[in-house]
Design an enzyme around this catalytic site. Structure first.
Site, PDB file in Angstrom:
ATOM      1  N   SER A  14       0.841  -1.197   0.000  1.00  0.00           N
ATOM      2  CA  SER A  14       0.000   0.000   0.000  1.00  0.00           C
ATOM      3  C   SER A  14       0.877   1.248   0.000  1.00  0.00           C
ATOM      4  CB  SER A  14      -0.905   0.018   1.232  1.00  0.00           C
ATOM      5  OG  SER A  14      -1.550   1.271   1.286  1.00  0.00           O
ATOM      6  N   HIS A  39      -1.165  -1.246  -4.341  1.00  0.00           N
ATOM      7  CA  HIS A  39      -2.460  -0.929  -3.726  1.00  0.00           C
ATOM      8  C   HIS A  39      -2.506   0.577  -3.469  1.00  0.00           C
ATOM      9  CE1 HIS A  39      -6.076  -1.905  -1.361  1.00  0.00           C
ATOM     10  NE2 HIS A  39      -5.679  -0.956  -0.524  1.00  0.00           N
ATOM     11  N   ASP A  41      -4.747   3.746  -2.129  1.00  0.00           N
ATOM     12  CA  ASP A  41      -5.872   4.094  -1.262  1.00  0.00           C
ATOM     13  C   ASP A  41      -6.332   5.517  -1.508  1.00  0.00           C
ATOM     14  OD1 ASP A  41      -6.169   1.734   0.472  1.00  0.00           O
ATOM     15  OD2 ASP A  41      -4.111   2.201   1.058  1.00  0.00           O
ATOM     16  N   MET A  43      -8.933   8.352  -0.487  1.00  0.00           N
ATOM     17  CA  MET A  43      -9.834   8.725   0.626  1.00  0.00           C
ATOM     18  C   MET A  43     -10.335  10.143   0.427  1.00  0.00           C
ATOM     19  SD  MET A  43      -7.506   7.388   3.762  1.00  0.00           S
ATOM     20  CE  MET A  43      -6.715   5.776   3.733  1.00  0.00           C
ATOM     21  N   HIS A  72      -8.272   1.270  -4.384  1.00  0.00           N
ATOM     22  CA  HIS A  72      -9.256   1.086  -3.311  1.00  0.00           C
ATOM     23  C   HIS A  72      -9.898   2.440  -3.034  1.00  0.00           C
ATOM     24  CE1 HIS A  72      -9.778   0.022   1.274  1.00  0.00           C
ATOM     25  NE2 HIS A  72     -10.939   0.187   0.660  1.00  0.00           N
ATOM     26  N   MET A  74     -12.135   4.745  -1.089  1.00  0.00           N
ATOM     27  CA  MET A  74     -12.854   4.990   0.178  1.00  0.00           C
ATOM     28  C   MET A  74     -13.525   6.346   0.027  1.00  0.00           C
ATOM     29  SD  MET A  74      -9.908   3.475   2.632  1.00  0.00           S
ATOM     30  CE  MET A  74      -8.735   3.457   1.282  1.00  0.00           C
ATOM     31  N   MET A 143     -11.942  -5.561   4.989  1.00  0.00           N
ATOM     32  CA  MET A 143     -11.168  -4.615   5.803  1.00  0.00           C
ATOM     33  C   MET A 143     -10.905  -5.255   7.165  1.00  0.00           C
ATOM     34  SD  MET A 143     -10.569  -2.129   3.821  1.00  0.00           S
ATOM     35  CE  MET A 143      -9.587  -1.285   5.069  1.00  0.00           C
ATOM     36  N   ASP A 181      -7.105  -6.272   3.956  1.00  0.00           N
ATOM     37  CA  ASP A 181      -6.502  -4.936   3.989  1.00  0.00           C
ATOM     38  C   ASP A 181      -6.525  -4.350   5.394  1.00  0.00           C
ATOM     39  OD1 ASP A 181      -5.514  -2.469   3.359  1.00  0.00           O
ATOM     40  OD2 ASP A 181      -7.227  -1.831   2.134  1.00  0.00           O
TER      41      ASP A 181
HETATM   42  C1  DX5 Z   1      -6.627   1.691   5.287  1.00  0.00           C
HETATM   43  C2  DX5 Z   1      -6.123   1.365   3.913  1.00  0.00           C
HETATM   44  C3  DX5 Z   1      -5.046   0.372   3.894  1.00  0.00           C
HETATM   45  C4  DX5 Z   1      -3.775   0.812   4.575  1.00  0.00           C
HETATM   46  C5  DX5 Z   1      -3.125  -0.422   5.120  1.00  0.00           C
HETATM   47  O1  DX5 Z   1      -7.781   2.425   5.197  1.00  0.00           O
HETATM   48  O2  DX5 Z   1      -7.175   0.857   3.118  1.00  0.00           O
HETATM   49  O3  DX5 Z   1      -4.766  -0.072   2.567  1.00  0.00           O
HETATM   50  O4  DX5 Z   1      -2.899   1.486   3.722  1.00  0.00           O
HETATM   51  O5  DX5 Z   1      -2.057  -0.024   5.893  1.00  0.00           O
HETATM   52  P1  DX5 Z   1      -1.381  -0.986   6.975  1.00  0.00           P
HETATM   53  O6  DX5 Z   1      -0.879  -2.171   6.227  1.00  0.00           O
HETATM   54  O7  DX5 Z   1      -0.306  -0.134   7.557  1.00  0.00           O
HETATM   55  O8  DX5 Z   1      -2.452  -1.360   7.975  1.00  0.00           O
HETATM   56 ZN    ZN Z   2      -6.681  -0.092   1.141  1.00  0.00          ZN
END
Ligand code: DX5
Ligand code: ZN
Length: 228
Positions: A14, A39, A41, A43, A72, A74, A143, A181
């Site tokens: 990630s 990956h 993320d 947000m 991903h 969010m 998650m 994740d």
């Molecule tokens: C959290 C993200 C994850 C995050 C995981 O909302 O969706 O992908 O980056 O990070 P770690 O592996 O540090 O928990």
């Molecule tokens: Zn993620």
């Protein structure tokens, strides 16, 4: 067409945990490892209480990434951005079930663009809520932390969700992949794979490790390389 599914389980570092001031270097470092996907993320500060990065940053990452992009989302109302993420060369586009009023339509729209369609479930959302869309999706992201931040503690209840989801996928004769994740690292990767996981997202456990490459090799179950 990129082959997204090699033999064995996949590791998706990630980028949220990378050094954003040196993003090209970080992307190239991941290119040089046994990792399978990137990956990414996204947000929006509404669906989750944090804002990460969006289209311009993904465009820059895509220029250097030599592995498939697993995006991903969010964000609320993700349908508005399916075309945009397709244009950014997303291979997998994952939306949150909790953010989609018409999930079936959203999944069809993602697949219609030629992307793999993923659905993420928050820790409180039961696996059974996917019963009627299991044939419309390519990946389920369970998650294992509450989404919004890296570096959180893994929620142990995830193991039973993986087993339940694996049974549901097998019953349906679906080829959907199970992704985990949040809070994944060298202490729990093998237990997750044994429970039925196909893709492990790892942020802080790989980027904060002394050797990114070795952390990934350990989680792939292949011997570490000695440091030069
Ligand atoms: C959290 C993200 C994850 C995050 C995981 O909302 O969706 O992908 O980056 O990070 P770690 O592996 O540090 O928990
Ligand atoms: Zn993620």
């Amino acid at each position: 067409m990129v082959n997204l599914c090699n033999m064995g389980h996949l590791i998706a570092p990630s980028i949220l945990a990378a050094d954003f001031a040196n993003l090209q270097r970080e992307v190239e470092a991941v290119n040089d490892t046994e990792a399978d996907w990137f990956h990414l993320d996204v947000m929006d500060g509404v669906f989750v209480p944090n804002i990460s990065f969006g289209m311009p940053v993904i465009k820059s990452i895509a220029k250097h990434a030599k592995k498939p992009l697993d995006v991903h989302l969010m964000i609320v109302d993700p349908d508005r951005y399916i075309d945009a993420f397709h244009a950014l060369q997303a291979d997998v586009l994952t939306v949150h079930l909790e953010a989609c009023t018409h999930l079936h339509r959203t999944l069809q729209a993602i697949r219609a663009k030629g992307m793999k369609a993923g659905v993420a479930l928050n820790p409180h959302t039961p696996v059974s809520s996917l019963h009627d869309v299991i044939e419309e999706l390519d990946l389920v992201c369970l998650m294992s932390v509450n989404p919004g931040f890296g570096g959180q503690e893994f929620i142990e209840h995830t193991y039973s969700k993986v087993r339940e989801l694996r049974a549901m996928i097998n019953r349906a004769g679906s080829s959907a992949m199970i992704e985990i994740d949040g809070g994944v690292g060298i202490n729990n990767w093998s237990k997750l794979v044994n429970a039925g996981a196909d893709v492990l997202v790892a942020g802080s456990s790989v980027f904060n490790s002394p050797s990114l490459a070795n952390a990934i090799r350990i989680m792939k179950g292949i011997p570490e390389q000695s440091q030069a």
